[in-house]
Design an enzyme around this catalytic site. Structure first.
Site, PDB file in Angstrom:
ATOM      1  N   LEU A 184     -18.431  11.576 -12.920  1.00  0.00           N
ATOM      2  CA  LEU A 184     -19.511  12.054 -12.039  1.00  0.00           C
ATOM      3  C   LEU A 184     -20.838  12.214 -12.797  1.00  0.00           C
ATOM      4  CD1 LEU A 184     -17.505  14.660  -9.867  1.00  0.00           C
ATOM      5  CD2 LEU A 184     -17.868  12.226  -9.456  1.00  0.00           C
ATOM      6  N   LYS A 185     -20.779  12.066 -14.109  1.00  0.00           N
ATOM      7  CA  LYS A 185     -21.978  12.144 -14.967  1.00  0.00           C
ATOM      8  C   LYS A 185     -22.792  13.413 -14.668  1.00  0.00           C
ATOM      9  CE  LYS A 185     -21.841   7.184 -15.457  1.00  0.00           C
ATOM     10  NZ  LYS A 185     -22.535   5.920 -15.623  1.00  0.00           N
TER      11      LYS A 185
ATOM     12  N   HIS B  79     -18.213   7.162 -24.372  1.00  0.00           N
ATOM     13  CA  HIS B  79     -18.922   6.532 -23.250  1.00  0.00           C
ATOM     14  C   HIS B  79     -20.240   5.952 -23.753  1.00  0.00           C
ATOM     15  CE1 HIS B  79     -21.185   5.975 -19.563  1.00  0.00           C
ATOM     16  NE2 HIS B  79     -20.003   5.853 -18.982  1.00  0.00           N
TER      17      HIS B  79
ATOM     18  N   GLU C 165     -15.926  -1.020 -20.839  1.00  0.00           N
ATOM     19  CA  GLU C 165     -17.101  -0.908 -19.980  1.00  0.00           C
ATOM     20  C   GLU C 165     -18.283  -1.639 -20.619  1.00  0.00           C
ATOM     21  OE1 GLU C 165     -16.959   2.771 -17.301  1.00  0.00           O
ATOM     22  OE2 GLU C 165     -17.596   3.484 -19.251  1.00  0.00           O
TER      23      GLU C 165
ATOM     24  N   GLY D 151     -23.960   0.933 -14.124  1.00  0.00           N
ATOM     25  CA  GLY D 151     -25.055   1.405 -13.276  1.00  0.00           C
ATOM     26  C   GLY D 151     -26.051   0.328 -12.876  1.00  0.00           C
TER      27      GLY D 151
ATOM     28  N   SER E 237     -20.078  -0.797 -12.707  1.00  0.00           N
ATOM     29  CA  SER E 237     -20.412  -1.277 -11.357  1.00  0.00           C
ATOM     30  C   SER E 237     -19.191  -1.639 -10.508  1.00  0.00           C
ATOM     31  CB  SER E 237     -21.387  -2.448 -11.421  1.00  0.00           C
ATOM     32  OG  SER E 237     -22.628  -1.991 -11.939  1.00  0.00           O
TER      33      SER E 237
HETATM   34  P1  PGA Z   1     -21.054   2.800 -12.860  1.00  0.00           P
HETATM   35  O1  PGA Z   1     -20.675   3.678 -14.133  1.00  0.00           O
HETATM   36  O2  PGA Z   1     -19.821   2.697 -12.001  1.00  0.00           O
HETATM   37  O3  PGA Z   1     -22.163   3.556 -12.178  1.00  0.00           O
HETATM   38  O4  PGA Z   1     -21.494   1.468 -13.348  1.00  0.00           O
HETATM   39  C1  PGA Z   1     -19.447   3.495 -14.774  1.00  0.00           C
HETATM   40  C2  PGA Z   1     -19.342   4.401 -15.970  1.00  0.00           C
HETATM   41  O5  PGA Z   1     -20.356   4.688 -16.604  1.00  0.00           O
HETATM   42  O6  PGA Z   1     -18.238   4.863 -16.310  1.00  0.00           O
END
Ligand code: PGA
Length: 236
Positions: free
Chosen positions: A7-8, A87, A156, A162, A192
């Protein structure tokens, strides 16, 4: 499969409570492992048997003088035993080095935490070709116990996070096959993942789940991904 929401720096404490409550009713019906990483101020003792709550970050200490950081003692208050380490936003925006990530990894490994360890290459490395990519990602594994029983790896690509951009399914299959040679830990794809591509991504060989950022903020979208995983688990 493992369906994880990062959820950042989003959702307030009360919005997170509502989110977890709504998500729990979906997760209860599912056989997937559902992980949620809320913002630090939203950590709490959630009564959810079907969802595991993890922390997006922590400092490798029990407690002490580390202004602005969170130690084991604060996590233990809420029974948190799951952590995200490495991350790309912490590597690239907060400047965490591989050396520091290894220190964190070892500390939380010793405490028996489930660790979701993230790896992935930036755009210019992807453009330099497969060999450059593998060399770059291999360095992110350096010092990490790839045989740790409570390890989950998330691949990732930095350029996909994002941005709405994703590698092709063939590219995901290719890199996941390579990364599986480095560790037999469950391997998630992140970057994404949306409702409209989640099912395809989850169908790829060696994809054991997804780590979702922006799309996970919508509980109905994230729940839909859990449902896709349920559907695919019946076929697989
Ligand atoms: P995102 O982020 O789905 O918005 O690309 C993924 C993540 O940072 O774990």
């Amino acid at each position: 499969m493992i369906i994880a929401a990062n959820l950042k720096t989003n959702l307030t404490r009360s919005a997170t409570h509502k989110y977890i409550e709504e998500l729990n009713s979906f997760a209860e019906e599912s056989s997937q492992e559902v992980l949620v990483f809320p913002a630090m101020t939203s950590l709490d003792s959630f009564e959810t048997k079907s969802i595991t709550i993890g922390t997006q970050n922590a400092y490798p200490t029990q407690n002490g003088a580390f202004t602005g950081e969170t130690g084991l003692e604060q996590l233990e208050e809420f029974g948190i035993k799951t952590i995200l380490i490495g991350h790309s936003e912490r590597r690239h925006i907060l400047g965490e080095s591989q050396e520091f990530l290894v220190e964190k990894f070892n500390y939380f490994k010793e405490k028996g935490f489930k660790i979701v360890f993230c790896v992935g290459e930036p755009q210019e490395i992807r453009e330099a070709g497969k060999e450059a990519m593998l060399t770059y990602i291999s360095k992110q594994y350096e010092g990490i116990d790839t045989e740790y029983a409570n390890l989950i790896i998330a691949y990732e690509p930095v350029w996909a996070i994002g941005t709405g951009l994703t590698p092709t399914l063939e590219d995901i299959a290719d890199i996941h096959a390579e990364l599986k040679k480095k560790s037999s830990a469950p391997l998630l794809y992140g970057g994404s993942v949306k409702v409209n591509n989640a099912k395809d991504v989850l169908s790829v060989n060696n994809v054991d789940g997804v780590l979702v950022g922006s799309a996970a903020l919508y509980v109905e979208h994230f729940s839909q991904m859990i449902q896709y995983a349920d559907e695919l688990s019946q076929i697989k």
